[in-house]
Design an enzyme around this catalytic site. Structure first.
Site, PDB file in Angstrom:
ATOM      1  CB  ILE A 227     -27.210  27.023   2.117  1.00 44.56           C
ATOM      2  CG1 ILE A 227     -26.801  27.932   3.271  1.00 44.56           C
ATOM      3  CG2 ILE A 227     -28.562  27.442   1.567  1.00 44.56           C
ATOM      4  CD1 ILE A 227     -26.666  29.381   2.881  1.00 44.56           C
ATOM      5  CB  CYS A 228     -29.154  21.879   0.415  1.00 43.02           C
ATOM      6  SG  CYS A 228     -30.198  21.083   1.602  1.00 43.02           S
ATOM      7  CB  SER A 229     -33.296  22.992  -2.334  1.00 43.68           C
ATOM      8  OG  SER A 229     -34.459  22.284  -2.150  1.00 43.68           O
TER       9      SER A 229
ATOM     10  CB  THR B  72     -27.424  19.307   3.126  1.00 39.20           C
ATOM     11  OG1 THR B  72     -27.911  19.771   1.867  1.00 39.20           O
ATOM     12  CG2 THR B  72     -26.005  19.753   3.243  1.00 39.20           C
TER      13      THR B  72
END
Lengths: 101, 425
Positions: free
Chosen positions: A7-9, A14
């Protein structure tokens, strides 16, 4: 088959790391299914995953995600391996997390 | 430094968690995000239709005919893309609000659409197209929030039409939404006529004059922009996604400013546009090559430094940096809690804002047109697309050069320090 959710923004930064982790896994003969998701949409993907990793920029969501993941291993990737896109190191972390659970 | 940063993190986390999991802020952000694909279609249509090359324009007219080539973008595609920003944001926001409270999302979207159309001013021949664009952004947000609250309240008080068990679920679901739909209709009908009795006349006008315009004016002023820029760098200094947080608050304002500029641009490319700071200004100037304007730094790291570690991170970070992504250098160098790099990390984006705001204010560079630029668009193309002028691209190059000059002495100092560490080990 290990199913990993990163999970990233927005899911952009990623994606490269995903490829590196996949390379590291394949070179060790692991069967891996890994993809990156934006934090806003990650809810739906949580159920599918065996291991959940958070990019360091969204690590403040760690407790919330842990609550939603229902006991599945959740951890934040450390800044150094994230910054240097160190797939080997993160893959080692995944294996370790699976060993603990 | 570590202890200190940990202490601050402990204090920051609750604020950030609150912003991130706030029902309203996250739903608004989701709603705006939904407009993205459609806005980009509109933006590329503008680029294709207005490419300032006479030979190309002549060719297109000869293929498609004068009338089709003149109207396909400005009257057709852009009415259906830019012109629907408000409507799409309404659907997205009310969908996400309902999801948050675990209500049936689609019926809630249907009620929100109905409520919004009840408020729209009447026009000859039906619904005014102008009421569906981003000028209505704040009204849309308010309508989405009120309808969802009504829906939630009805559900909580069990004010729903009960069907016998033999009725299929999808049929009874529609009846569940019936009571809140009636309440919303009555509520917004009353609001419509109450506002009609005021000098504002319509809800769109009222919300625009009292909320949207004043807030946008403050938020996109030089001071407001400096504050947002500072906060963005401040959160990233702790390795927290500041852009996400700042956007949660600033994005509605930046979208509104973008729309106001676009409305002027659509009428005449040469008319004076109202706002300097728009969504695209933020992406193409404040967040250019990532928070801290780090691409020049990455190039210096890769080619002008001696430390192995710095060179490696620099090389890794150049390509993502070109596309305005810079997590590798933020976490790899790192810029996070790095005492040597704090000053340039704040100074570079501040300088970028001052230079860009100033050069637009004094007329050297045209104000943004309001055309949506994808946030990953590399410089100088992004700046060109933002301003519909090469001056915009030139501005980005100047900003990058200044940023490079600001970082240079600091990265050299860090290089020396890392070199010493590397030689010792």
């Amino acid at each position: 088959m290990i199913k990993v959710l990163l999970i990233c923004s927005q899911g952009a930064s990623t994606a490269v790391l995903c490829d590196k982790i996949r390379e590291a896994a394949v070179s060790r003969n692991y069967d891996i299914d890994i993809h990156a998701a934006a934090i806003a949409r990650a809810d739906e993907d949580l159920a599918e995953a065996d291991v959940i990793l958070l990019g360091p920029q969204v690590r403040y969501m760690l407790n919330k995600v842990k609550g939603q993941a229902g006991g599945k291993p959740v951890a934040a990737i450390d800044m150094q391996s994230y910054g240097t896109i160190d797939g080997e190191k993160v893959f080692a972390q995944i294996v370790e997390m699976l060993g603990e659970s | 430094m570590d202890k200190f940063s940990e202490k601050i993190e402990q204090k920051l986390y609750p604020i950030i968690e609150w912003v991130q999991s706030n029902k309203y802020l996250s739903a608004i952000q989701f709603g705006l995000l939904m407009t993205m694909p459609v806005l980009l279609v509109g933006a590329f249509a503008c680029v294709i239709s207005d490419l300032p090359i006479q030979a190309y324009q002549d060719l297109m007219v000869s293929i498609f005919g004068q009338s089709v080539w003149e109207e396909w973008n400005w009257s057709v595609v852009n009415t259906a893309t830019m012109g629907l920003t408000g409507l799409i944001a309404l659907a997205g926001t009310s969908y996400q609000l309902a999801k948050f409270d675990k209500l049936d999302a689609i019926p809630n979207v249907a009620i929100a659409l109905m409520s919004y159309f009840i408020l729209l001013p009447s026009a000859e021949g039906g619904i005014p197209v102008s009421g569906l664009g981003a000028q209505a952004l704040f009204l849309v947000i308010i309508v989405a929030i009120i309808t969802e609250e009504i829906y939630k309240l009805c559900k909580k008080k069990n004010l729903t039409v009960k069907m016998p068990d033999s009725v299929p679920a999808f049929v009874s679901q529609q009846f569940t939404a019936l009571v809140p739909a009636v309440f919303s209709a009555v509520f917004f009908l009353i609001i419509r006529y109450v506002i009609a009795a005021t000098p504002y006349g319509t809800a769109s006008n009222l919300v625009y004059s009292l909320l949207q315009a004043p807030l946008t004016n403050v938020g996109t002023s030089l001071l407001g922009t400096i504050v947002f820029t500072f906060l963005n760098s401040f959160f990233w200094l702790f390795g927290i996604h500041g852009t996400e947080l700042v956007s949660a608050v600033a994005q509605p304002l930046w979208y509104a400013a973008r729309a106001a500029n676009f409305d002027v641009f659509a009428v005449s490319a040469l008319a004076a546009r109202p706002y300097i700071v728009t969504q695209d200004f933020s992406n193409m100037i404040i967040f250019l090559t990532g928070t801290g304007i780090t691409l020049p730094l990455c190039i210096e790291m890769a080619f002008l430094c001696k430390s192995e570690r710095i060179r490696k991170v620099g090389k890794l970070s150049i390509i993502p940096g070109v596309f305005n992504v810079n997590e590798p250098v933020i976490f790899g160098l790192p810029l996070v809690m790095n005492p040597v790099m704090i000053i340039p990390f704040f100074l570079a984006p501040m300088a970028a804002v001052l230079i860009s705001f100033g050069s637009m204010y004094f007329g050297l560079v045209p104000y943004p047109t309001g055309v949506t630029v994808p946030w990953t668009m590399p410089a100088p193309f992004g700046g060109w697309m933002m301003c519909n002028s090469w001056m915009g691209g030139l501005l980005q190059i100047v900003v990058l050069l200044v940023s490079g000059a600001i970082y240079y002495p600091f990265i050299k100092a860090l290089d020396k320090k890392y070199m010493e560490e590397e030689q010792q080990s």
